[in-house]
Scaffold this active site. Structure first.
Site, PDB file in Angstrom:
ATOM      1  N   PHE A  87     110.768 -56.462  37.846  1.00 22.84           N
ATOM      2  CA  PHE A  87     109.422 -57.019  37.283  1.00 22.84           C
ATOM      3  C   PHE A  87     109.408 -58.425  36.713  1.00 22.84           C
ATOM      4  CE2 PHE A  87     108.785 -55.895  33.387  1.00 22.84           C
ATOM      5  CZ  PHE A  87     108.186 -56.265  32.730  1.00 22.84           C
ATOM      6  N   LYS A  88     110.784 -57.972  36.295  1.00 20.23           N
ATOM      7  CA  LYS A  88     111.249 -59.261  34.762  1.00 20.23           C
ATOM      8  C   LYS A  88     111.338 -61.050  35.584  1.00 20.23           C
ATOM      9  CE  LYS A  88     112.568 -56.483  31.439  1.00 20.23           C
ATOM     10  NZ  LYS A  88     112.842 -55.696  32.014  1.00 20.23           N
ATOM     11  N   ASP A  89     111.410 -60.786  37.003  1.00 18.09           N
ATOM     12  CA  ASP A  89     111.401 -62.381  37.905  1.00 18.09           C
ATOM     13  C   ASP A  89     110.055 -62.244  37.921  1.00 18.09           C
ATOM     14  OD1 ASP A  89     114.005 -62.071  39.284  1.00 18.09           O
ATOM     15  OD2 ASP A  89     113.340 -60.968  40.572  1.00 18.09           O
ATOM     16  N   LEU A 145     110.275 -63.870  34.272  1.00 22.31           N
ATOM     17  CA  LEU A 145     111.346 -65.257  33.796  1.00 22.31           C
ATOM     18  C   LEU A 145     112.100 -66.353  35.275  1.00 22.31           C
ATOM     19  CD1 LEU A 145     114.562 -62.938  32.975  1.00 22.31           C
ATOM     20  CD2 LEU A 145     113.183 -64.961  31.383  1.00 22.31           C
TER      21      LEU A 145
END
Ligand SMILES: *Cc1c(COP(=O)(O)O)cnc(C)c1O
Length: 497
Positions: free
Chosen positions: A113-115, A118
């Site tokens: 989920f960091k995408d 980011l």
């Protein structure tokens, strides 16, 4: 009207969004928060239903990033979410199951989920630097225990005006995570293993940030240091979007009526993801409860139940490593909005730094509890939930998602609340394939990740994410290893390149 940003600790200059994104952390050690919360109408929610994810994001982010032009925002969003970067055109699809709904936030390039944030932060930062006429190169330094490093590299790769350098503990990340990082393309990226554990890498990076003489030296090379961690407003704002998007999808699918309240259960570490849901609620998205799900590192469960934040406790390594956190930095923003008292927030944070704990007053706790509900589960409960989810819904969640799912079930049992539930899913099950397969009873596990992916594919019928499938044949592009003491020298060498 232009929306301004101030520090949660009250002693920093008021800034525009672009300036807050460039600064990251406020000079007084606080986090930037908006001075007003934009409000949405029911018509606004209806209007989202026919839009793409990118278009939804443009409408919502325009409310917060008021010093970006519509054209600038659109460019940033296309670079982040367009061009086939996500392996699902809906970017953050909602899977409607029999008993619950799953908001899948892992269709981006690194399958975590960091995408979601980011992919966009580097574009927002790059645009901010151009707007402000910044001529120096911004060098992003990251210490990672796994997911953040790869997602940051993927987001910053070849973004003009930036370089990114990631340090990770040698032998301290999973083989898949290491391979993901070592195969990262981009002329402006560097990844270096450090002999030591994650704390060594993290402390090394912190020392570099705090070394004024070193910063001077870098400035002489026309390089300015910055960070991409989750306290940056440019990482938080993009996360607000998918809560609206999920609501719009449920409306569109006829699962809810306009105005109906829903619940979100969020697997929580640094409190960024769930804080974004809180902002969505403040803006007028009909959310009843924000359910904060933790693993055995349950410092947030205790805090939300008792008002005592106490980081002095044993630290557990779990099968949900992205939630193995004892200091949830973004909680500071919640405390600010609840109390609207920067001096009080500053005092609590100072207490935390000095004594490892602080206790909020009863009024503050009551306000927080009106919005949040909290619980946790251990590794056994997590694996049990993966097994149950597969048996009942034929759906295979990753370990982090399973924590949120289990806690969502506990919430329903304890409160009897039957409003529609959305479980926030933060990683592809492929990312944590060994644990997921073990939970499903596949115990004679092979070492090779390609074989494991195939096994999981046979079991779950889920497509292997593009980025992970490509690891099989991807060439290793980086081979850097250093001692803890050498980190600054490595940074300088990369800055000069
Ligand atoms: C980062 C992360 C989390 C925790 O999110 P926070 O915003 O830090 O609370 C949960 N699951 C996964 C897979 C993550 O990568």
């Amino acid at each position: 009207m232009e929306l301004r940003y101030i520090s949660t600790r009250g002693n920093a200059e008021e800034l525009t969004a672009a300036e807050a994104i460039i600064n990251g952390l406020a000079a007084d050690g606080g986090l930037y928060v908006p001075t007003a919360i934009p409000q949405v109408t029911p018509e606004f929610l209806t209007s989202l239903t026919t839009l793409s994810y990118e278009e939804r994001a443009a409408k919502i982010l325009a409310l917060f990033l008021t010093d970006y032009t519509a054209g600038e925002l659109r460019n940033c969003l296309t670079r982040a979410y367009g061009d086939d970067k996500f392996d699902d055109p809906r970017c953050a699809p909602v899977e409607c199951l029999t008993d619950t709904n799953i908001l899948e936030l892992w269709h981006g390039p690194t399958s975590a989920f960091k995408d979601m944030a980011l992919q966009l932060l580097p574009q927002l930062l790059g645009t901010a630097l151009r707007k402000k006429g910044e001529e120096r190169t911004v060098l992003i330094l990251v210490a990672t225990s796994g997911d953040t490093g790869k997602a940051a590299m993927a987001g910053f790769a070849d973004v003009p005006g930036t370089k990114i350098m990631v340090f990770y503990p040698h032998g301290g990340v999973s083989p898949v995570q290491e391979k993901q990082m070592l195969t990262q393309k981009g002329a402006n990226v560097n990844v270096t293993a450090v002999r030591g554990n994650f704390d060594d890498a993290q402390n090394g990076v912190k020392e570099i940030f705090n070394d004024a003489a070193f910063s001077e030296e870098l400035l002489r090379q026309d390089v300015k240091l910055s960070s991409a961690n989750s306290i940056n407003w440019g990482r938080l704002a993009p996360q607000i979007v998918y809560y609206f998007s999920a609501y719009a999808d449920l409306l569109k699918a006829g699962k809810i009526q306009l105005g109906a309240e829903i619940n979100f259960s969020v697997p929580t570490g640094n409190f960024g993801d769930i804080l974004a849901a809180y902002y969505a609620k403040l803006m007028g998205l009909p959310i009843h409860k924000l359910i904060c799900a933790s693993n055995a590192n349950n410092v947030l469960t205790d805090f939300l139940r008792t008002g005592l934040y106490d980081r002095k406790r044993p630290f557990f390594k779990t099968i949900t490593p992205s939630m193995d956190i004892l200091i949830s930095s973004n909680l500071e923003r919640l405390l600010y909005h609840i109390t609207e008292n920067a001096a009080q927030v500053k005092a609590w944070m100072e207490e935390l730094r000095q004594t490892g704990r602080y206790q909020v007053d009863e009024g503050t706790l009551a306000k927080i509890q009106a919005l949040f509900w909290a619980d946790w589960t251990d590794d056994e409960g997590t694996k049990d939930m993966i097994r149950l989810a597969f048996a009942r819904e034929n759906y295979v969640p990753d370990t982090h998602t399973a924590v949120a799912w289990r806690v969502a079930e506990n919430y329903r049992k304890e409160t009897g609340d039957s409003r529609p539930m959305v479980v926030v899913s933060t990683a592809s099950p492929y990312k944590f394939a060994p644990h997921v397969l073990a939970a499903l009873g596949e115990n004679d596990l092979p070492e090779d990740e390609a074989v494991m992916f195939d096994r999981l594919h046979k079991k779950s019928k889920l497509t292997i994410p593009r980025g992970l499938a490509a690891l099989r044949n991807a060439p290793l592009l980086h081979n850097n290893l250093c001692q803890r003491e050498e980190m600054a020298a490595r940074v300088l060498a990369f800055a000069k390149k």
